[in-house]
Write a protein that holds these residues in place. Sequence first.
Motif, PDB file in Angstrom:
ATOM      1  N   PHE A  23       0.811  -1.223   0.000  1.00  9.89           N
ATOM      2  CA  PHE A  23       0.000   0.000   0.000  1.00  9.89           C
ATOM      3  C   PHE A  23       0.846   1.276   0.000  1.00  9.89           C
ATOM      4  O   PHE A  23       0.469   2.281  -0.596  1.00  9.89           O
ATOM      5  N   THR A  42      -6.566  -3.431  -2.588  1.00  8.31           N
ATOM      6  CA  THR A  42      -6.447  -2.054  -2.090  1.00  8.31           C
ATOM      7  C   THR A  42      -7.727  -1.573  -1.410  1.00  8.31           C
ATOM      8  O   THR A  42      -7.684  -0.664  -0.590  1.00  8.31           O
ATOM      9  N   SER A  45      -6.725  -2.681   2.063  1.00 11.03           N
ATOM     10  CA  SER A  45      -5.483  -2.137   2.606  1.00 11.03           C
ATOM     11  C   SER A  45      -5.422  -0.609   2.541  1.00 11.03           C
ATOM     12  O   SER A  45      -4.682   0.022   3.297  1.00 11.03           O
ATOM     13  N   ARG A 120      -2.758   1.704  10.404  1.00  9.01           N
ATOM     14  CA  ARG A 120      -2.713   0.265  10.124  1.00  9.01           C
ATOM     15  C   ARG A 120      -3.462  -0.525  11.194  1.00  9.01           C
ATOM     16  O   ARG A 120      -4.175  -1.485  10.908  1.00  9.01           O
ATOM     17  N   GLU A 130      -5.425  -9.533   8.533  1.00  8.69           N
ATOM     18  CA  GLU A 130      -4.203  -8.883   8.061  1.00  8.69           C
ATOM     19  C   GLU A 130      -4.164  -9.036   6.540  1.00  8.69           C
ATOM     20  O   GLU A 130      -3.931 -10.134   6.031  1.00  8.69           O
ATOM     21  N   GLU A 132      -2.130  -7.785   4.235  1.00  5.97           N
ATOM     22  CA  GLU A 132      -0.851  -7.768   3.529  1.00  5.97           C
ATOM     23  C   GLU A 132       0.232  -8.425   4.380  1.00  5.97           C
ATOM     24  O   GLU A 132       0.247  -8.257   5.602  1.00  5.97           O
ATOM     25  N   ARG A 199       3.072  -2.072  10.085  1.00  7.16           N
ATOM     26  CA  ARG A 199       2.147  -3.185  10.278  1.00  7.16           C
ATOM     27  C   ARG A 199       2.597  -4.068  11.440  1.00  7.16           C
ATOM     28  O   ARG A 199       1.779  -4.526  12.240  1.00  7.16           O
ATOM     29  N   SER A 377       0.653  -7.647  -2.631  1.00  8.78           N
ATOM     30  CA  SER A 377      -0.465  -7.880  -1.723  1.00  8.78           C
ATOM     31  C   SER A 377      -1.592  -8.546  -2.502  1.00  8.78           C
ATOM     32  O   SER A 377      -1.764  -8.288  -3.695  1.00  8.78           O
TER      33      SER A 377
END
Length: 386
Positions: A23, A42, A45, A120, A130, A132, A199, A377
């Motif tokens: 991202f 996306t 994320s 995040r 989660e 990514e 993250r 991702s």
Amino acid sequence: MNIKEFKPYLFSCDIKDVVSPPFDTITPEQEKKLRSAKCNITALSMPESGSNGVSPKKILEKWLKDHLVYEYSRDIIIILKQIFYINKEAVSRYGIISLLELNGTISAHENTFDKQVRERQGIMQELQAEPEPIFIVIPDNSFDKMVKRYASDLEEKFKFEEPSGVENYVYFLDDPHRITRIKESLENVHGIVADGHHRTQAIRNLEAETGDKFWNYALAYTTSIYGNGLMIGGVDRLVYRLNFEENMNRIKNLFDIYTEKTMEDDDCIRIYSRGLFYRLIPKEYAINETFGANKPLSTEIINRILFENAFGLSREEMETKIGYIYNTTDAINAVDSHECEFAVLIPPWHKDDFLNLTMQNRIFPQKSTYFYPKIPSGIAIYCRPS
């Protein structure tokens, strides 16, 4: 380092429409194209802001209901092979996507921005997932050879090519014996967070604040740092609302400056402004007064001597006047197109230097390293079990 197999949540739609770069590396042009896809990662994320944006939780729930996302039936470890080209020569890299316990055998090497950590954390808490993987490197020569050997016996599940030209091949490993061998090979290995510091900290915060064992684990990609298929670049800085030439006298008090028309391939810091490159060598007294006996990193020199001492920027001002970009050509173009005032070009890393510093528990300034190729991702999501 403790890893384990898991039942990933996968997309049923065309993988080419699903995946994206991490991202924080996506350009506005890429984002617009990715958001136009039916079910691109996306949407989870990088949730859209404002009243018109649908929450990532509702998007994920709809995708699950419409069977665009589903839970895989078996516990697996995902093997990812990536092929790309350096000077027209094909280079490959092997790694695994698994769950990784965020315990003491994992260390970060960069500071984080509190705002980005909170962002995040909020996304993952809402999703209970989660979306990514974080990117982990290990100082182990044999790991990628074992993963490559196992991949050679597996059927390719899917493949896709990124716009950057990186080819990705995905395999599912469900053999319990081989999974155990991989887990045992990593038990005494120290992992280093290459990408995904915000993250990682967000997941640790969630575990500490909730006590929920789900957050004991991070979705993670792991590979060897020694392979030819891993590069470590510097992260260039874009500087806004500051004029380099107008501050030249103050900068000359702290740096020796050499004007160049082209950029050389060396370990020096450079400024690009108004079509010229300026090679900056910090004066010895400036190094000694700022850092004492410690040998500073390029990004420490930029932050402390250039931004703080020469320009007089506070840390708060640095967050608003400094941007980050991962490709030097793009940094130069940003200056030429007047998107920013000037760019600070950071040299690439030598792997041995990086390892020596991280093993000394040295913490670098934010955005000091750029590991590539990146991990796309959307290959898999780690969700709370249904």
